[in-house]
Design a protein around this motif. Structure first.
Motif, short mmCIF file in Angstrom:
data_model
loop_
_atom_site.label_atom_id
_atom_site.label_comp_id
_atom_site.label_asym_id
_atom_site.label_seq_id
_atom_site.Cartn_x
_atom_site.Cartn_y
_atom_site.Cartn_z
N ARG A 86 0.82 -1.22 0.00
CA ARG A 86 0.00 0.00 0.00
C ARG A 86 0.85 1.27 0.00
O ARG A 86 1.80 1.40 0.77
N THR A 87 0.52 2.20 -0.87
CA THR A 87 1.12 3.53 -0.83
C THR A 87 0.45 4.29 0.30
O THR A 87 -0.78 4.34 0.38
N LEU A 88 1.25 4.88 1.18
CA LEU A 88 0.72 5.65 2.30
C LEU A 88 0.42 7.05 1.82
O LEU A 88 1.31 7.77 1.38
N ARG A 89 -0.84 7.44 1.90
CA ARG A 89 -1.28 8.70 1.32
C ARG A 89 -1.60 9.79 2.33
O ARG A 89 -1.63 10.96 1.99
N ASN A 90 -1.89 9.42 3.57
CA ASN A 90 -2.30 10.44 4.53
C ASN A 90 -1.70 10.15 5.91
O ASN A 90 -1.17 9.07 6.15
N ASP A 91 -1.80 11.12 6.78
CA ASP A 91 -1.20 10.99 8.11
C ASP A 91 -1.79 9.81 8.88
O ASP A 91 -1.09 9.15 9.64
N ARG A 92 -3.08 9.54 8.71
CA ARG A 92 -3.72 8.42 9.40
C ARG A 92 -3.03 7.10 9.04
O ARG A 92 -2.82 6.25 9.89
N GLU A 93 -2.63 6.96 7.77
CA GLU A 93 -1.96 5.73 7.36
C GLU A 93 -0.55 5.64 7.94
O GLU A 93 -0.09 4.55 8.30
N PHE A 94 0.14 6.77 8.06
CA PHE A 94 1.47 6.75 8.68
C PHE A 94 1.36 6.31 10.15
O PHE A 94 2.27 5.68 10.68
N ASP A 95 0.26 6.62 10.80
CA ASP A 95 0.05 6.18 12.17
C ASP A 95 -0.37 4.72 12.21
O ASP A 95 0.15 3.93 12.99
N TRP A 96 -1.31 4.33 11.36
CA TRP A 96 -1.86 2.98 11.36
C TRP A 96 -0.79 1.93 11.07
O TRP A 96 -0.78 0.86 11.68
N PHE A 97 0.13 2.22 10.17
CA PHE A 97 1.13 1.24 9.77
C PHE A 97 2.44 1.35 10.55
O PHE A 97 3.46 0.78 10.17
N ARG A 98 2.41 2.06 11.67
CA ARG A 98 3.57 2.15 12.56
C ARG A 98 4.04 0.74 12.91
O ARG A 98 3.23 -0.13 13.20
N GLY A 99 5.35 0.55 12.82
CA GLY A 99 5.92 -0.76 13.13
C GLY A 99 6.12 -1.64 11.90
O GLY A 99 6.80 -2.66 11.97
N ARG A 100 5.55 -1.26 10.78
CA ARG A 100 5.70 -2.04 9.54
C ARG A 100 6.90 -1.55 8.75
O ARG A 100 7.35 -0.41 8.90
N GLU A 101 7.42 -2.40 7.89
CA GLU A 101 8.51 -2.01 6.99
C GLU A 101 7.95 -1.13 5.87
O GLU A 101 6.89 -1.43 5.31
N VAL A 102 8.65 -0.05 5.59
CA VAL A 102 8.24 0.87 4.54
C VAL A 102 9.42 1.23 3.66
O VAL A 102 10.59 1.10 4.07
N GLU A 103 9.10 1.68 2.47
CA GLU A 103 10.10 2.26 1.57
C GLU A 103 9.67 3.70 1.32
O GLU A 103 8.52 3.95 0.97
N VAL A 104 10.58 4.63 1.51
CA VAL A 104 10.29 6.04 1.33
C VAL A 104 11.24 6.60 0.28
O VAL A 104 12.46 6.45 0.40
N ALA A 105 10.67 7.21 -0.75
CA ALA A 105 11.46 7.91 -1.77
C ALA A 105 11.21 9.40 -1.58
O ALA A 105 10.09 9.81 -1.27
N THR A 106 12.25 10.20 -1.77
CA THR A 106 12.12 11.64 -1.53
C THR A 106 12.32 12.44 -2.81
O THR A 106 12.94 11.98 -3.77
#
Length: 153
Positions: A86-106
């Protein structure tokens, strides 16, 4: 009415309905594809959500959507789980998926890098915080081009 206002209005009626069913409404997207309008609602719960739960939520949501101003009467409603990447689109998702592995491109280099893979610690003071074997990294939210759940294969 703008599609952002429609999304906010849908969220206002859909979030309590999701909560009553033990679900969390993570995202609402209202978009046009060709001549049709689509309303996409992403729901989840700890441990994941089943297709049957998505279908049941869609059925429960249908009658309450009739009162949403600006929503096309022939809208196609899609209720889905976030999916593995899942692409994280909003702040709620950044909170909900806390603890999961993510890939962040800047958009621009942060700490000399443009790509980070690590454990999502959440949002703090406007920064996305992730940890990896090198330690904690604070990535300004406005520098994030894309953040998504990371699946190792």
């Amino acid at each position: 009415m703008s599609h952002r206002k429609v999304e906010a209005a849908v969220e206002a009626v859909a979030a309590p309905l999701a909560e009553a069913r033990g679900l969390v409404l993570l995202d609402v997207a209202y978009r046009r594809e060709g001549r049709r309008w689509f309303l996409q609602c992403v729901v989840d719960r700890p441990g994941g959500v089943t297709m049957d739960e998505c279908a049941a939520f869609s059925q429960a949501l249908d009658p309450v959507l009739a009162g949403v101003e600006g929503l096309d009467e022939d809208v196609v409603v899609e209720v889905m789980s976030p999916g593995l990447d899942r692409t994280l689109r909003n702040d709620r998702e950044f909170d909900w998926f806390r603890g999961r592995e993510v890939e962040v491109a800047t958009f621009r280099p942060v700490e000399g890098r443009r790509r980070f893979v690590g454990r999502l610690e959440g949002l703090e003071d406007g920064d996305v915080v992730i940890t990896d074997e090198e330690g904690a990294h604070r990535i300004p939210r406005d520098a994030v081009a894309k953040a998504q759940l990371y699946v190792r294969i």
